[in-house]
Design an enzyme around this catalytic site. Structure first.
Site, short mmCIF file in Angstrom:
data_model
loop_
_atom_site.label_atom_id
_atom_site.label_comp_id
_atom_site.label_asym_id
_atom_site.label_seq_id
_atom_site.Cartn_x
_atom_site.Cartn_y
_atom_site.Cartn_z
N ASP A 67 0.81 -1.21 0.00
CA ASP A 67 0.00 0.00 0.00
C ASP A 67 0.85 1.27 0.00
O ASP A 67 2.06 1.23 0.22
CB ASP A 67 -0.97 0.00 1.20
CG ASP A 67 -0.33 -0.50 2.49
OD1 ASP A 67 0.91 -0.50 2.58
OD2 ASP A 67 -1.07 -0.88 3.40
N ASN A 136 -7.74 -2.47 14.38
CA ASN A 136 -9.12 -2.81 14.00
C ASN A 136 -9.19 -4.05 13.11
O ASN A 136 -10.24 -4.38 12.58
CB ASN A 136 -9.77 -1.60 13.29
CG ASN A 136 -9.08 -1.23 11.99
OD1 ASN A 136 -8.12 -1.89 11.58
ND2 ASN A 136 -9.54 -0.17 11.35
N HIS A 138 -7.46 -4.51 10.25
CA HIS A 138 -7.20 -4.32 8.82
C HIS A 138 -5.90 -5.01 8.40
O HIS A 138 -4.99 -5.19 9.20
CB HIS A 138 -7.22 -2.84 8.41
CG HIS A 138 -6.05 -2.02 8.83
ND1 HIS A 138 -6.12 -0.66 9.04
CD2 HIS A 138 -4.75 -2.34 9.09
CE1 HIS A 138 -4.94 -0.20 9.38
NE2 HIS A 138 -4.10 -1.19 9.42
N GLU A 143 -10.01 -2.09 5.28
CA GLU A 143 -10.59 -1.73 6.57
C GLU A 143 -11.86 -2.54 6.83
O GLU A 143 -12.52 -2.99 5.87
CB GLU A 143 -10.94 -0.23 6.58
CG GLU A 143 -9.74 0.69 6.33
CD GLU A 143 -8.89 0.93 7.57
OE1 GLU A 143 -8.89 0.09 8.49
OE2 GLU A 143 -8.20 1.96 7.61
#
Ligand code: F6R
Length: 245
Positions: A67, A136, A138, A143
């Site tokens: 990314d 979280n 991800h 996400e």
């Protein structure tokens, strides 16, 4: 799924680097999927040491990063491109033309993302994909959501992620709100996946993944349970709430 629990960050990093080194020795033109963030820094340090002291050879290795923040130039010190050269590529003998990192400045993102996936395929796919995990759940910047996108795409970062990543910026307002990320399908196509988790702040999400025999798009990393060759390496702090290891 194989799960290893190592004493601390440095033991976790050594274990991960050892796995990479073995794979590179077996297949010198290995296609690596690489991540940024705090988690892989120790692994990269150990790989650099192995290169310098033991001659681990990256001359045929090909890499694809997961990314990049959208809107940041590759030479911006906060970009993932900059991070990768600082923390790994400048210190090993990988060829610059074999390094692939999404370009955060492209205008036709859709076409660009499609080409990024095609480029991976051209090299025969990712052999080993290294992943960190967000608090979280991800992976890359996939996400938590009702639906996850399969291919590489432009995505909005969640408030949780912006908050977590603001530690690398002067203030949360400076954290880009979008990123280009490999999609969940692109990640799952990797032949082997290595997920690293370190520290207390990852304990809760690791427990959510490991303590129950379910998968959910609300915790994207849980989908890795469906992959035939996933290895998780955690340190004791990240493993502290997991019972079903
Ligand atoms: C980075 C990436 C992210 C991080 C995750 C954990 O390329 O794709 O998914 O792996 O946010 O970040 P750290 O390691 O900083 O806790």
């Amino acid at each position: 799924m194989q799960v290893f629990i190592e004493k601390d960050y440095s033991a976790m990093s050594e274990k991960a680097a050892q796995i990479f080194a073995n794979e590179i020795k077996q297949k010198p033109d290995l296609v690596l999927g690489l991540a940024t963030g705090s988690t892989p820094i120790g692994t990269y340090k150990e790989l650099i040491r192995m290169h310098k002291e033991e001659g681990l050879d990256f001359s045929k290795v090909v890499s694809f990063n997961l990314d990049e923040y959208y809107g940041l130039a590759p030479d911006n010190p906060q970009s993932y491109n900059y991070f990768m050269f600082e923390n790994l590529f400048n210190h090993i003998n990988i060829k610059k033309e074999n390094v692939h990192i999404p370009n955060g400045l492209v205008s036709d993102v859709e076409t660009y993302c499609k080409q990024y996936d095609e480029e991976i395929e051209k090299y025969g796919g990712i052999d080993v994909q290294l992943l960190g995990i967000g608090v979280n759940g991800h992976i890359g910047f996939n996400e938590p959501a009702e639906e996850l996108i399969l291919g590489t795409h432009l995505t909005d970062l969640t408030e949780d992620t912006i908050k977590a990543n603001s530690r690398f910026f002067d203030s949360p307002e400076q954290v880009p709100t979008k990123a280009i990320t490999l999609g969940i399908g692109s990640i799952m196509k990797a032949k082997k996946i290595l997920l690293l988790a370190s520290g207390k702040n990852k304990a809760e999400v690791m427990a959510k993944i490991l303590n129950r025999d379910v998968v959910t798009t609300k915790i994207p990393a849980s989908l890795l349970k469906l992959h035939p060759d996933t290895t998780i390496i955690m340190d004791e702090e990240a493993a502290s709430l997991s019972s079903n290891k």
